[in-house]
Design a protein around this motif. Structure first.
Motif: not given
Lengths: 160, 253
Positions: A34-45, B20-26
């Motif tokens: 969850d944290i990975f997704q939250t953090v790197f999505l913030k980075y993406l945006l 990998a899952e994070t990359q896919a999510y992005l």
């Protein structure tokens, strides 16, 4: 919005940092994801450029810590497993590392952050105070207390 | 100790699976935001909503049939396709007062008509022998026939009430002249008998006065000859134009 190559590089570069911060705060794998997704999505945006690598790294640390705090505040954390079990799960740790990390995890949360940022990332107390938005004296106090506790738990000298 | 902490933390790495899952999510997030579908769908939904709203408004609030009611208060009721009154337009001072005193909007046209007939201003005039004219104009023949029948049913108990159909074109001319439909039709009859008469001459007259005038002209007398007979009812005498006797008004329907 950042490109795929850029975010992949960031995941490679800062993934370990994010993972370590997760380790000292979170209780299970799902939360870490969850944290990975939250953090790197913030980075993406996050469209504004960073002044330097240090600036970028500090941004990642701050965003990760905030994300962890938000997650811990949420209702669902009550269903998660106790903190200590995490390091046991990580099978590829040496006994020595497991002992040290368990000692770190036994510290209060605010001391854990400070220990990690100071001893591992090499930030000074004034830098940590800016990063966390806290009074520098509080950081000194946290560091001193953490040093005492670790000495008790692990024995030997901790140089600060 | 510093070294021990460093080495311990060094052994913590982000798992390849997590990365990998994070990359896919992005990538999914990127694809989602790039695809214009969501945006388009939202715009389309808003548009449909707006059109349905506007269309519904138009559908409901557009009068499809006009009921022109004249005694001297001249009022036109706009009736929509659901037989409900959606507009009330007065064509003179009395009409305005009448329209203001009654709440006719959104009523069924028959209820509105009943209220109008029961109002003091109309009932009083009818009692005094004034004539009430109800003219129904509509593009939809079925509806206007239905409304006309309804109006006739409403006024069945009344004498001195006349209901008739009107023509859409005549309605426009009437509005152009600033008269309500009923009065304008009567004016047209009058003009056919005496081409010198203008709309201004009839604007202030009651329907009874106009009818009497028509009857007088039809009977061959001149306005001047009939002058002495008129002016009494309601004190609405019209300078220069007299009004004839009561001749009834059979055959108008």
């Amino acid at each position: 919005m950042r490109g795929e190559e850029e975010t992949n590089q960031a995941i490679e570069r800062y993934g370990d940092t994010v993972r370590r911060l997760c380790m000292i705060h979170l209780k299970n794998e799902a939360d870490t994801q969850d944290i990975f997704q939250t953090v790197f999505l913030k980075y993406l945006l996050h469209d504004r450029p960073f002044e330097s690598r240090e600036h970028e790294k500090a941004w990642f640390i701050r965003v990760t810590l905030n994300a962890c705090k938000d997650l811990l505040k949420s209702f669902f954390r009550s269903r998660t497993v106790p903190l200590e079990e995490l390091t046991n799960k990580a099978a590829d740790l040496t006994d020595e590392a497991r002992e040290v990390l368990n000692a770190v995890l036994a510290l209060p949360q605010k001391e854990r952050d400070v220990v990690y940022l100071h001893y591992y990332e090499g930030y000074t107390a004034p830098e940590i105070s800016r990063l966390l938005g806290k009074n520098v004296n509080t950081i000194y106090t946290n560091l001193a207390r953490a040093r005492e506790r670790l000495k008790e738990l692990l024995g030997g000298e901790v140089h600060g | 100790m510093d070294e021990r902490l460093k080495q311990a933390f060094d052994q913590i790495h982000a798992e390849e699976g997590v990365k990998a899952e994070t990359q896919a999510y992005l990538n999914r997030a990127r694809a989602r935001s790039r695809s214009p579908k969501r945006y388009l769908a939202m715009v389309a939904a808003c548009l449909v909503f707006l059109l349905v709203g506007l269309g519904g408004y138009q559908f409901y609030f557009t009068p499809t049939t006009i009921l022109s009611i004249d005694i001297n208060p001249s009022v036109e009721l706009g009736v929509n396709r659901f037989d409900q009154v959606v507009s009330v337009q007065a064509y003179n001072q009395d009409g305005q007062e009448l329209a203001d005193s009654l709440e006719l909007k959104f009523l069924d046209y028959q209820t509105a008509l009943e209220r109008l007939l029961a109002s003091q201003s109309v009932a009083g005039r009818l009692a005094q022998g004034e004539l009430l004219s109800i003219t129904v104009v509509g593009e939809d023949k079925d509806q206007s026939s239905r409304v006309l029948a309804g109006a006739q049913a409403c006024t069945a108990g009344q004498e001195n009430v006349q209901c008739c159909h009107g023509d859409m074109e005549v309605l426009e001319e009437a509005h152009h002249a600033g008269l309500s439909m009923g009065k304008y039709q009567a004016f047209l009859e009058l003009q056919a008998l005496d081409p010198t008469i203008t709309t201004d001459d009839v604007a202030g007259l009651t329907m009874r006065q106009i009818r009497d005038w028509i009857a007088a002209l039809e009977s061959g007398g001149t306005a001047e000859e009939q002058e002495s007979q008129t002016g009494g009812s309601g004190g609405r005498g019209h300078a220069g134009n007299g009004h004839g006797h009561h001749y009834g008004w059979g055959g108008y329907e």
